[in-house]
Design a protein around this motif. Sequence first.
Motif, mmCIF file in Angstrom:
data_model
loop_
_atom_site.group_PDB
_atom_site.id
_atom_site.type_symbol
_atom_site.label_atom_id
_atom_site.label_comp_id
_atom_site.label_asym_id
_atom_site.label_seq_id
_atom_site.Cartn_x
_atom_site.Cartn_y
_atom_site.Cartn_z
ATOM 1 N N PHE A 80 0.838 -1.189 0.000
ATOM 2 C CA PHE A 80 0.000 0.000 0.000
ATOM 3 C C PHE A 80 0.876 1.243 0.000
ATOM 4 C CE2 PHE A 80 -2.516 -3.227 2.218
ATOM 5 C CZ PHE A 80 -3.757 -3.115 1.602
ATOM 6 N N ALA A 81 0.459 2.262 -0.737
ATOM 7 C CA ALA A 81 1.137 3.563 -0.714
ATOM 8 C C ALA A 81 0.054 4.635 -0.710
ATOM 9 C CB ALA A 81 2.034 3.727 -1.926
ATOM 10 N N ILE A 82 0.178 5.549 0.236
ATOM 11 C CA ILE A 82 -0.789 6.633 0.368
ATOM 12 C C ILE A 82 -0.072 7.938 0.086
ATOM 13 C CG2 ILE A 82 -2.337 7.827 1.972
ATOM 14 C CD1 ILE A 82 -2.473 5.075 3.489
ATOM 15 N N SER A 83 -0.672 8.726 -0.793
ATOM 16 C CA SER A 83 -0.068 10.027 -1.111
ATOM 17 C C SER A 83 -1.173 11.051 -1.294
ATOM 18 C CB SER A 83 0.787 9.924 -2.374
ATOM 19 O OG SER A 83 0.006 9.520 -3.470
ATOM 20 N N ARG A 84 -0.803 12.286 -1.098
ATOM 21 C CA ARG A 84 -1.738 13.383 -1.293
ATOM 22 C C ARG A 84 -1.651 13.795 -2.755
ATOM 23 N NH1 ARG A 84 -5.244 15.578 1.589
ATOM 24 N NH2 ARG A 84 -4.620 14.701 3.559
ATOM 25 N N SER A 85 -2.784 13.710 -3.448
ATOM 26 C CA SER A 85 -2.809 14.045 -4.872
ATOM 27 C C SER A 85 -3.355 15.452 -5.102
ATOM 28 C CB SER A 85 -3.641 13.012 -5.645
ATOM 29 O OG SER A 85 -4.936 12.914 -5.102
ATOM 30 N N GLY A 86 -3.675 16.145 -4.046
ATOM 31 C CA GLY A 86 -4.173 17.507 -4.106
ATOM 32 C C GLY A 86 -4.529 17.935 -2.702
ATOM 33 N N PRO A 87 -4.884 19.189 -2.512
ATOM 34 C CA PRO A 87 -5.166 19.665 -1.154
ATOM 35 C C PRO A 87 -6.360 18.965 -0.506
ATOM 36 C CG PRO A 87 -5.628 21.387 -2.781
ATOM 37 C CD PRO A 87 -5.004 20.232 -3.517
ATOM 38 N N ASP A 88 -7.302 18.510 -1.304
ATOM 39 C CA ASP A 88 -8.489 17.856 -0.768
ATOM 40 C C ASP A 88 -8.636 16.418 -1.254
ATOM 41 O OD1 ASP A 88 -9.321 20.182 0.586
ATOM 42 O OD2 ASP A 88 -10.149 20.973 -1.291
ATOM 43 N N ALA A 89 -7.545 15.804 -1.665
ATOM 44 C CA ALA A 89 -7.642 14.453 -2.221
ATOM 45 C C ALA A 89 -6.422 13.624 -1.854
ATOM 46 C CB ALA A 89 -7.783 14.522 -3.734
ATOM 47 N N LEU A 90 -6.699 12.365 -1.621
ATOM 48 C CA LEU A 90 -5.654 11.382 -1.346
ATOM 49 C C LEU A 90 -5.708 10.301 -2.408
ATOM 50 C CD1 LEU A 90 -6.259 10.755 2.454
ATOM 51 C CD2 LEU A 90 -4.281 11.898 1.466
ATOM 52 N N THR A 91 -4.581 9.648 -2.587
ATOM 53 C CA THR A 91 -4.509 8.500 -3.476
ATOM 54 C C THR A 91 -3.988 7.317 -2.674
ATOM 55 O OG1 THR A 91 -4.066 9.916 -5.368
ATOM 56 C CG2 THR A 91 -3.473 7.609 -5.594
ATOM 57 N N LEU A 92 -4.665 6.193 -2.813
ATOM 58 C CA LEU A 92 -4.224 4.944 -2.197
ATOM 59 C C LEU A 92 -3.903 3.984 -3.326
ATOM 60 C CD1 LEU A 92 -3.832 2.943 0.154
ATOM 61 C CD2 LEU A 92 -6.301 2.493 0.052
ATOM 62 N N ASP A 93 -2.623 3.649 -3.470
ATOM 63 C CA ASP A 93 -2.192 2.674 -4.458
ATOM 64 C C ASP A 93 -2.042 1.329 -3.766
ATOM 65 O OD1 ASP A 93 -1.673 4.054 -7.068
ATOM 66 O OD2 ASP A 93 -0.485 5.334 -5.752
ATOM 67 N N VAL A 94 -2.619 0.310 -4.391
ATOM 68 C CA VAL A 94 -2.552 -1.048 -3.860
ATOM 69 C C VAL A 94 -1.927 -1.921 -4.927
ATOM 70 C CG1 VAL A 94 -3.853 -2.944 -2.825
ATOM 71 C CG2 VAL A 94 -4.732 -0.591 -2.648
ATOM 72 N N ARG A 95 -0.861 -2.613 -4.553
ATOM 73 C CA ARG A 95 -0.180 -3.519 -5.484
ATOM 74 C C ARG A 95 -0.094 -4.904 -4.858
ATOM 75 N NH1 ARG A 95 2.508 1.417 -6.163
ATOM 76 N NH2 ARG A 95 2.678 2.090 -8.333
ATOM 77 N N VAL A 96 -0.083 -5.907 -5.728
ATOM 78 C CA VAL A 96 0.064 -7.292 -5.291
ATOM 79 C C VAL A 96 1.029 -8.006 -6.225
ATOM 80 C CG1 VAL A 96 -2.257 -7.458 -4.273
ATOM 81 C CG2 VAL A 96 -1.905 -8.107 -6.662
ATOM 82 N N SER A 97 1.501 -9.146 -5.776
ATOM 83 C CA SER A 97 2.335 -9.993 -6.628
ATOM 84 C C SER A 97 1.453 -10.659 -7.678
ATOM 85 C CB SER A 97 3.044 -11.055 -5.784
ATOM 86 O OG SER A 97 2.076 -11.924 -5.214
ATOM 87 N N ALA A 98 2.078 -11.193 -8.707
ATOM 88 C CA ALA A 98 1.337 -11.858 -9.780
ATOM 89 C C ALA A 98 0.486 -13.008 -9.244
ATOM 90 C CB ALA A 98 2.301 -12.355 -10.845
#
Length: 118
Positions: A80-98
């Motif tokens: 999981f990676a959480i980042s701020r994509s704007g002042p009022d928005a967050l992005t949660l990236d979820v990755r898994v193995s194959a």
Amino acid sequence: MNDGQVATNDLWAPDACTLPTAERPLRVAEFDQFFRDAVRGADRLSARHLRLDLAGDAQVEETARDLAARESSCCSFFAFAISRSGPDALTLDVRVSAAHVDVLDDLADRAASAAGSR
């Protein structure tokens, strides 16, 4: 799930997950609630990568970080990676193995369904 019951399946918690079986429906319910409350959109960037656009308030970020940390501790195949994509928005990236694309498929379906129900 409109009758208050939480549906689970083997994809959500495969054998690689070390969360005790009795706790799995509760975790699924937590994610479903989070998806309903916070997800604004879902993009499948690749078979192994899901990006969730979230509401940007502090409570959403705190909940996202808490859920990601707890899920990573029992299901090490999630990244999981959480980042701020704007002042009022967050992005949660979820990755898994194959080997766990099917788990991400289920997670993406649940997120899209919950976000669409708003």
